[in-house]
Design a protein around this motif. Structure first.
Motif, PDB file in Angstrom:
ATOM      1  N   LEU A 125       1.019  -1.107   0.078  1.00 38.58           N
ATOM      2  CA  LEU A 125       0.079  -0.227  -0.154  1.00 38.58           C
ATOM      3  C   LEU A 125       0.849   1.294   0.171  1.00 38.58           C
ATOM      4  O   LEU A 125       1.821   1.482   0.655  1.00 38.58           O
ATOM      5  CB  LEU A 125      -0.991  -0.066   0.990  1.00 38.58           C
ATOM      6  N   ILE A 126       0.469   2.281  -0.764  1.00 38.86           N
ATOM      7  CA  ILE A 126       1.175   3.459  -0.832  1.00 38.86           C
ATOM      8  C   ILE A 126       0.498   4.455  -0.039  1.00 38.86           C
ATOM      9  O   ILE A 126      -0.424   4.852  -0.173  1.00 38.86           O
ATOM     10  CB  ILE A 126       1.398   3.810  -2.396  1.00 38.86           C
ATOM     11  N   PRO A 127       1.413   5.242   0.879  1.00 43.02           N
ATOM     12  CA  PRO A 127       0.952   6.210   1.618  1.00 43.02           C
ATOM     13  C   PRO A 127       0.322   7.316   0.615  1.00 43.02           C
ATOM     14  O   PRO A 127       0.505   7.842  -0.465  1.00 43.02           O
ATOM     15  CB  PRO A 127       2.103   6.875   2.516  1.00 43.02           C
ATOM     16  N   SER A 128      -0.951   7.960   1.041  1.00 45.25           N
ATOM     17  CA  SER A 128      -1.729   8.980   0.332  1.00 45.25           C
ATOM     18  C   SER A 128      -2.344   9.776   1.412  1.00 45.25           C
ATOM     19  O   SER A 128      -3.121   9.432   2.291  1.00 45.25           O
ATOM     20  CB  SER A 128      -2.521   8.373  -0.723  1.00 45.25           C
ATOM     21  N   GLU A 129      -2.342  11.086   0.908  1.00 41.55           N
ATOM     22  CA  GLU A 129      -3.074  12.045   1.874  1.00 41.55           C
ATOM     23  C   GLU A 129      -4.658  12.041   1.220  1.00 41.55           C
ATOM     24  O   GLU A 129      -4.923  12.222   0.218  1.00 41.55           O
ATOM     25  CB  GLU A 129      -2.564  13.499   1.743  1.00 41.55           C
ATOM     26  N   GLU A 130      -5.332  11.748   2.282  1.00 36.25           N
ATOM     27  CA  GLU A 130      -6.865  11.403   1.938  1.00 36.25           C
ATOM     28  C   GLU A 130      -7.677  12.353   2.969  1.00 36.25           C
ATOM     29  O   GLU A 130      -7.530  12.303   4.207  1.00 36.25           O
ATOM     30  CB  GLU A 130      -7.200  10.153   2.184  1.00 36.25           C
ATOM     31  N   LYS A 131      -8.285  13.423   2.451  1.00 39.47           N
ATOM     32  CA  LYS A 131      -8.991  14.237   3.099  1.00 39.47           C
ATOM     33  C   LYS A 131     -10.646  13.455   3.314  1.00 39.47           C
ATOM     34  O   LYS A 131     -11.219  12.747   2.499  1.00 39.47           O
ATOM     35  CB  LYS A 131      -9.422  15.480   2.216  1.00 39.47           C
ATOM     36  N   GLU A 132     -11.234  14.155   4.365  1.00 39.30           N
ATOM     37  CA  GLU A 132     -12.641  13.589   4.733  1.00 39.30           C
ATOM     38  C   GLU A 132     -13.553  14.068   3.813  1.00 39.30           C
ATOM     39  O   GLU A 132     -14.672  13.624   3.939  1.00 39.30           O
ATOM     40  CB  GLU A 132     -12.693  13.886   5.930  1.00 39.30           C
TER      41      GLU A 132
END
Length: 524
Positions: A125-132
């Protein structure tokens, strides 16, 4: 309280009828994005992994163990803040197919033999910035039956959203093709052009019809898309994607029936054991949970168990397609959903509309207005934490085109008329406010009505009354619309043109407007 992985594995091995051996591996942070676990790459703890029935979570080192049989797909349930690797067709790679002997022989090829179970099945899995706060793009029923209809789909839908920004992923709600499973590859190539990661689910026209039991009806689908039942997280939303088609129909072994096998409902229950109660649970499948005109389309006991599982979660939404209309359904205590807040199912309008029928537009593409008067299109679901709002986008129109106003062009002055002003509010549902006014006067409420849309009737009548054949194919016969409103036509005004303004407020509080007109003339 979470069990240890070893205890869970022993327990599951005891209760599972299919488990012959244990699959093991790691969920890890794929820093170099090569899809392989390198020595310096750490495991990720507390990530769910499933075999499509049982669900376990990784330990502090990212390790998992889970039972596996000779026909299983092992997959990771993507946690928020990470994304799986995307292949060259923008399809997420989050699963491993284990079929040592391959799929049974069928008209359309399934999975080739995969051989022995690997010593370690690892998921990077690749870290990713996810907004709510995010938006998902939803397609209902592309359903091309041939390459010409693939072109209709590509030019009429895909081209319009090609290169879309600020949408992290899309999802097609089944009937990806129309019975010819060799069209899976052209469909995949078409959707690839959207340019974002794309999830899929299986529809009743995506099955192996020569399968003799339900669990074998998805073999060709699996070869192209992976598991037919899976889940993933994004932000504060948990998505569960399911195949809800029982084929052959267990009642008479002919056709199909909406519903779930026990192992599928077990998967939903097991998966939700690890989902926080304050998250929004979005379930996606093909066949709606209920059809108002036919209560034999979905197995009652499956719906009842599903509602029981979901009743502990205050925030839920389900998405379906299949009907080639658009509808909002709400399930409360009267419908067996034991929760104060009703469950909302959005039956999404389709990208193929009325099966690529109707007149051709200036680009040579069928207008495909659906039988309830909804134009073909697609949906955007806007998520904010555990809440959501939905917009339906009509293909080829601007985003503000949310209703069709139908009124006579000319009416006799001073005469009573049974003709009316009709408004088809595409995303509407009974209880929404729809108002109209004439010549800028006072606003009046319109009357909700369930009947056929006269604007769609007009489209069909064109085919039946023409004296010369038109290019394209006749539209289907009209059916009752669940988002139609009517207002009376004032005839006690001056002769001449009179403006009609309509204002509609949807279930999310958003207001839309539209305009039309009619003309009064002296009676002859």
């Amino acid at each position: 309280m979470k069990r240890t992985i070893l205890a869970t594995a022993i327990f599951l091995l005891g209760v599972s009828g299919f488990a012959q051996q244990m699959a093991t591996g790691y969920v890890f942070e794929d820093q170099n994005e090569n899809g392989k676990k390198d020595r310096n790459e750490s495991g990720i703890a507390n990530v769910s992994v499933s075999n499509s029935q049982q669900v376990v979570v990784t330990d502090t080192n990212g390790k998992y163990e889970i039972p596996v049989g000779d026909d299983n797909i092992i997959f990771v349930i993507k946690p928020s803040g990470y994304v799986p690797k995307i292949n060259e067709n923008n399809l997420p790679e989050f699963y491993y197919i284990h079929k040592p002997n391959g799929s049974p022989k069928s008209e359309f090829a399934g999975v080739k033999p995969t051989g022995k179970l690997p010593k370690s099945i690892d998921f990077g899995l690749i870290p990713s910035e996810e907004k709510e706060t995010f938006t998902a793009l939803i397609f209902g029923d592309p359903q091309p039956y041939n390459l010409e209809e693939i072109e209709y789909f590509t030019k009429g839908i895909v081209t319009e959203v090609e290169g879309i920004k600020d949408v992290p992923f899309g999802l097609s709600l089944g009937d990806l093709v129309g019975n010819d499973l060799d069209l899976f590859s052209p469909y995949i190539k078409a959707v690839k052009k959207v340019g974002i990661p794309w999830y899929n689910l299986m529809g009743n026209h995506d099955m192996n019809f020569d399968a003799t039991e339900d669990k074998l009806s998805d073999e060709t689908y699996e070869a192209h898309f992976g598991p037919a039942n899976y889940a993933f997280n994004y932000g504060k939303v948990h998505f569960i994607v399911m195949d809800d088609i029982l084929y052959p129909d267990p009642r008479d072994m002919k056709g199909y029936l909406g519903g779930f096998r026990k192992d599928q409902l077990d998967f939903i229950a097991n998966d939700l054991n690890y989902v926080p109660k304050d998250h929004l649970v979005v379930l996606a499948w093909h066949i709606p949970l209920f059809e108002p005109e036919d209560n034999n389309t979905f197995r009652d006991e499956d719906r009842e168990r599903l509602f029981s599982i979901l009743s502990e979660f205050p925030h839920t939404l389900s998405l379906s397609a299949h009907t080639h209309i658009q509808r909002q359904d709400f399930f409360g205590k009267d419908e067996g959903f034991n929760r104060d807040k009703p469950h909302h199912e959005y039956n999404v309008g389709t990208t193929s509309g009325d099966w690529y029928s109707g007149k051709l537009n200036k680009e040579g593409i069928p207008i495909s207005v659906m039988r309830d008067g909804t134009p073909k299109g697609y949906a955007f679901i806007h998520f904010d934490g555990n809440s959501y709002k939905i917009n339906y986008k009509v293909a080829g129109e601007n985003e503000n085109y949310q209703m069709k106003v139908f009124a006579p062009k000319v009416v006799a002055k001073g005469r009573r008329t049974q003709a009316g002003i009709f408004v088809n509010f595409f995303m509407g549902t009974q209880g929404d406010k729809v108002l109209y006014r004439i010549d800028g006067g006072e606003w009046h409420p319109m009357q909700y009505t369930e009947r056929t849309d006269p604007s769609y009737e007009f489209l069909v009548n064109e085919w039946d009354l023409t004296e010369e054949l038109m290019p394209g194919r006749r539209s289907s016969n009209p059916i009752k619309s669940t988002h139609l409103w009517r207002g009376n036509i004032p005839t006690n005004l001056d002769t001449g043109k009179h403006s009609i303004e309509v204002k509609a407020i949807d279930m999310f509080g958003k207001t839309y407007t539209s305009k039309s007109s009619y003309r009064l003339e002296e009676a002859i």
